[in-house]
Enzyme design. Structure first.
Site, mmCIF file in Angstrom:
data_model
loop_
_atom_site.group_PDB
_atom_site.id
_atom_site.type_symbol
_atom_site.label_atom_id
_atom_site.label_comp_id
_atom_site.label_asym_id
_atom_site.label_seq_id
_atom_site.Cartn_x
_atom_site.Cartn_y
_atom_site.Cartn_z
ATOM 1 N NE ARG A 1 -9.607 0.566 -3.211
ATOM 2 C CZ ARG A 1 -8.666 1.403 -3.667
ATOM 3 N NH1 ARG A 1 -7.391 1.066 -3.577
ATOM 4 N NH2 ARG A 1 -9.007 2.563 -4.206
ATOM 5 N NE ARG B 1 -6.859 10.715 -5.296
ATOM 6 C CZ ARG B 1 -6.331 9.521 -5.034
ATOM 7 N NH1 ARG B 1 -5.327 9.398 -4.197
ATOM 8 N NH2 ARG B 1 -6.820 8.460 -5.622
ATOM 9 N NE ARG C 1 -7.797 -2.267 -6.391
ATOM 10 C CZ ARG C 1 -7.468 -0.977 -6.459
ATOM 11 N NH1 ARG C 1 -6.206 -0.615 -6.487
ATOM 12 N NH2 ARG C 1 -8.406 -0.065 -6.506
ATOM 13 C CE LYS D 1 -2.378 6.265 -7.185
ATOM 14 N NZ LYS D 1 -3.361 5.804 -8.191
ATOM 15 N NE ARG E 1 -11.261 4.849 -7.388
ATOM 16 C CZ ARG E 1 -10.854 3.580 -7.397
ATOM 17 N NH1 ARG E 1 -11.754 2.604 -7.525
ATOM 18 N NH2 ARG E 1 -9.592 3.285 -7.290
HETATM 19 P P1 G5P Z 1 -6.510 5.362 -3.480
HETATM 20 O O1 G5P Z 1 -6.549 4.197 -2.573
HETATM 21 O O2 G5P Z 1 -5.285 6.199 -3.546
HETATM 22 P P2 G5P Z 1 -6.562 5.297 -6.379
HETATM 23 O O3 G5P Z 1 -7.890 5.372 -7.025
HETATM 24 O O4 G5P Z 1 -5.682 6.471 -6.576
HETATM 25 O O5 G5P Z 1 -6.920 4.850 -4.905
HETATM 26 P P3 G5P Z 1 -5.786 2.688 -6.665
HETATM 27 O O6 G5P Z 1 -7.157 2.252 -7.061
HETATM 28 O O7 G5P Z 1 -5.295 2.317 -5.303
HETATM 29 O O8 G5P Z 1 -5.626 4.196 -6.898
HETATM 30 P P4 G5P Z 1 -3.235 2.019 -7.825
HETATM 31 O O9 G5P Z 1 -2.652 1.980 -6.464
HETATM 32 O O10 G5P Z 1 -2.731 3.054 -8.786
HETATM 33 O O11 G5P Z 1 -4.812 2.115 -7.784
HETATM 34 O O12 G5P Z 1 -3.088 0.628 -8.549
HETATM 35 P P5 G5P Z 1 -2.727 -0.846 -7.970
HETATM 36 O O13 G5P Z 1 -3.596 -1.194 -6.825
HETATM 37 O O14 G5P Z 1 -1.258 -0.995 -7.842
HETATM 38 O O15 G5P Z 1 -3.182 -1.691 -9.263
HETATM 39 C C1 G5P Z 1 -4.545 -1.809 -9.597
HETATM 40 C C2 G5P Z 1 -4.855 -3.273 -9.975
HETATM 41 O O16 G5P Z 1 -4.195 -3.566 -11.206
HETATM 42 C C3 G5P Z 1 -4.321 -4.304 -8.963
HETATM 43 O O17 G5P Z 1 -5.229 -5.392 -8.890
HETATM 44 C C4 G5P Z 1 -2.986 -4.749 -9.567
HETATM 45 O O18 G5P Z 1 -2.622 -6.067 -9.164
HETATM 46 C C5 G5P Z 1 -3.317 -4.688 -11.060
HETATM 47 N N1 G5P Z 1 -2.194 -4.411 -11.949
HETATM 48 C C6 G5P Z 1 -1.086 -3.656 -11.738
HETATM 49 N N2 G5P Z 1 -0.293 -3.658 -12.822
HETATM 50 C C7 G5P Z 1 -0.918 -4.420 -13.758
HETATM 51 C C8 G5P Z 1 -0.601 -4.802 -15.098
HETATM 52 O O19 G5P Z 1 0.433 -4.447 -15.667
HETATM 53 N N3 G5P Z 1 -1.512 -5.584 -15.726
HETATM 54 C C9 G5P Z 1 -2.671 -6.008 -15.132
HETATM 55 N N4 G5P Z 1 -3.505 -6.777 -15.831
HETATM 56 N N5 G5P Z 1 -2.995 -5.675 -13.872
HETATM 57 C C10 G5P Z 1 -2.145 -4.897 -13.202
HETATM 58 O O20 G5P Z 1 -7.709 6.348 -3.145
HETATM 59 C C11 G5P Z 1 -9.017 5.856 -2.962
HETATM 60 C C12 G5P Z 1 -9.941 6.992 -2.596
HETATM 61 O O21 G5P Z 1 -9.510 7.595 -1.382
HETATM 62 C C13 G5P Z 1 -9.708 9.012 -1.408
HETATM 63 C C14 G5P Z 1 -10.469 9.305 -2.706
HETATM 64 O O22 G5P Z 1 -11.841 9.228 -2.440
HETATM 65 C C15 G5P Z 1 -10.007 8.151 -3.606
HETATM 66 O O23 G5P Z 1 -10.918 7.888 -4.650
HETATM 67 N N6 G5P Z 1 -8.400 9.673 -1.370
HETATM 68 C C16 G5P Z 1 -8.210 11.004 -1.330
HETATM 69 N N7 G5P Z 1 -9.063 12.048 -1.335
HETATM 70 C C17 G5P Z 1 -8.541 13.287 -1.314
HETATM 71 N N8 G5P Z 1 -7.216 13.541 -1.294
HETATM 72 C C18 G5P Z 1 -6.308 12.522 -1.291
HETATM 73 N N9 G5P Z 1 -4.979 12.788 -1.274
HETATM 74 C C19 G5P Z 1 -6.789 11.192 -1.300
HETATM 75 N N10 G5P Z 1 -6.185 9.974 -1.292
HETATM 76 C C20 G5P Z 1 -7.175 9.063 -1.339
HETATM 77 MG MG MG Z 2 -3.434 2.174 -4.489
#
Ligand code: G5P
Ligand code: MG
Length: 225
Positions: free
Chosen positions: A160, A93, A127, A19, A171
């Site tokens: 993180r 979410r 990451r 994302k 998660r």
């Molecule tokens: P976050 O911060 O919203 P998540 O768990 O939804 O966290 P996250 O972990 O931030 O999502 P992302 O943004 O979907 O993941 O993914 P990203 O960071 O772009 O990519 C992940 C990794 O993969 C990176 O290192 C990237 O470089 C790599 N990557 C990307 N594409 C590829 C690929 O094609 N290949 C490879 N090999 N690598 C790749 O929420 C965190 C916490 O906050 C709270 C909750 O506790 C949640 O758990 N929270 C909420 N709680 C309630 N309501 C809400 N609305 C909330 N929002 C957050």
């Molecule tokens: Mg994210």
């Protein structure tokens, strides 16, 4: 008075589905302001506010922040962006959060990154993030130019606290039980667009082509993929 048409989008997908990575590309190509709920929460935690402490304990356990707290925080920020086109990442979410967003703003489109759970786990343990900007790196996929340092500011990168294998499992569970129903909510409203794959670089051209058709030409920053 000439009113500029605004475009409001949400990006969804399991933890680690890309994302943040795709949001940066969308902001760059289409000029939408990116608002990440997770980045906002981490900024609160960094500021060591009382609310930040409560948030940290939820996040570190892989649990969601309570809906009322979360909706208040996000809607307050969105009200300050009333004249902007935006892309919301990580919110809503839960169905309750989606309903509270709906009561104030109309969402034009919801981009759903459908990436299998098996693909995700190893991504998160490799990451690295630049906390203050939300820039995301990965030691395999998109490493920083200088190991351990942010490309733009040269500041140190961190990992993180919720990217441990145990917390990632929790998660993903929270995503399955609480967030997947939101996909159905938006599907029934006819605004859900799902992109399936295991690699961001293969998913991205499809997302780009889709948005290029949806977003008014006048608003697009540049057309390249
Ligand atoms: P976050 O911060 O919203 P998540 O768990 O939804 O966290 P996250 O972990 O931030 O999502 P992302 O943004 O979907 O993941 O993914 P990203 O960071 O772009 O990519 C992940 C990794 O993969 C990176 O290192 C990237 O470089 C790599 N990557 C990307 N594409 C590829 C690929 O094609 N290949 C490879 N090999 N690598 C790749 O929420 C965190 C916490 O906050 C709270 C909750 O506790 C949640 O758990 N929270 C909420 N709680 C309630 N309501 C809400 N609305 C909330 N929002 C957050
Ligand atoms: Mg994210």
């Amino acid at each position: 008075m000439l009113l500029r048409s605004l475009f409001r989008a949400v990006i969804m997908g399991p933890p680690g589905s890309g994302k943040g990575t795709v949001s940066s590309r969308i902001s760059e190509s289409f000029g939408l302001q990116h608002l990440s709920s997770g980045d906002m929460l981490r900024a609160n935690i960094k500021a060591k506010s009382e609310l930040g402490l409560l948030m940290k304990s939820c996040i570190d356990q892989g649990q969601l922040i309570p809906d009322d707290v979360m909706s208040r925080l996000i809607l307050a920020s969105l009200r300050e962006m009333e004249q902007s086109s935006w892309l919301l990442d990580g919110f809503p979410r839960t169905v309750a959060q989606a309903e509270s967003l709906d009561s104030v703003f109309t969402v034009d489109t919801v981009i759903n990154l459908d990436v299998p759970f098996e693909t995700i786990k190893e991504r998160l343990t490799s990451r690295w993030v630049h906390l203050s900007s939300g820039r995301v790196y990965n030691t395999d996929f998109n490493p920083p130019r200088i190991p351990g340092l942010d490309d733009v500011t040269g500041e140190p990168l961190t990992q993180r606290d919720d990217d441990t294998p145990e917390t990632v499992t929790r998660r993903l569970k929270a995503y399955e039980t609480q967030t997947q129903p939101v996909l159905e909510y938006y599907r029934s409203k006819g605004v859900l667009a799902t992109f399936t794959g295991t690699e961001t670089n293969k998913i991205w051209p499809h997302v780009h082509a889709f948005l290029a058709k949806k977003i008014p030409q006048s608003q697009q920053v540049r057309g390249g993929v």
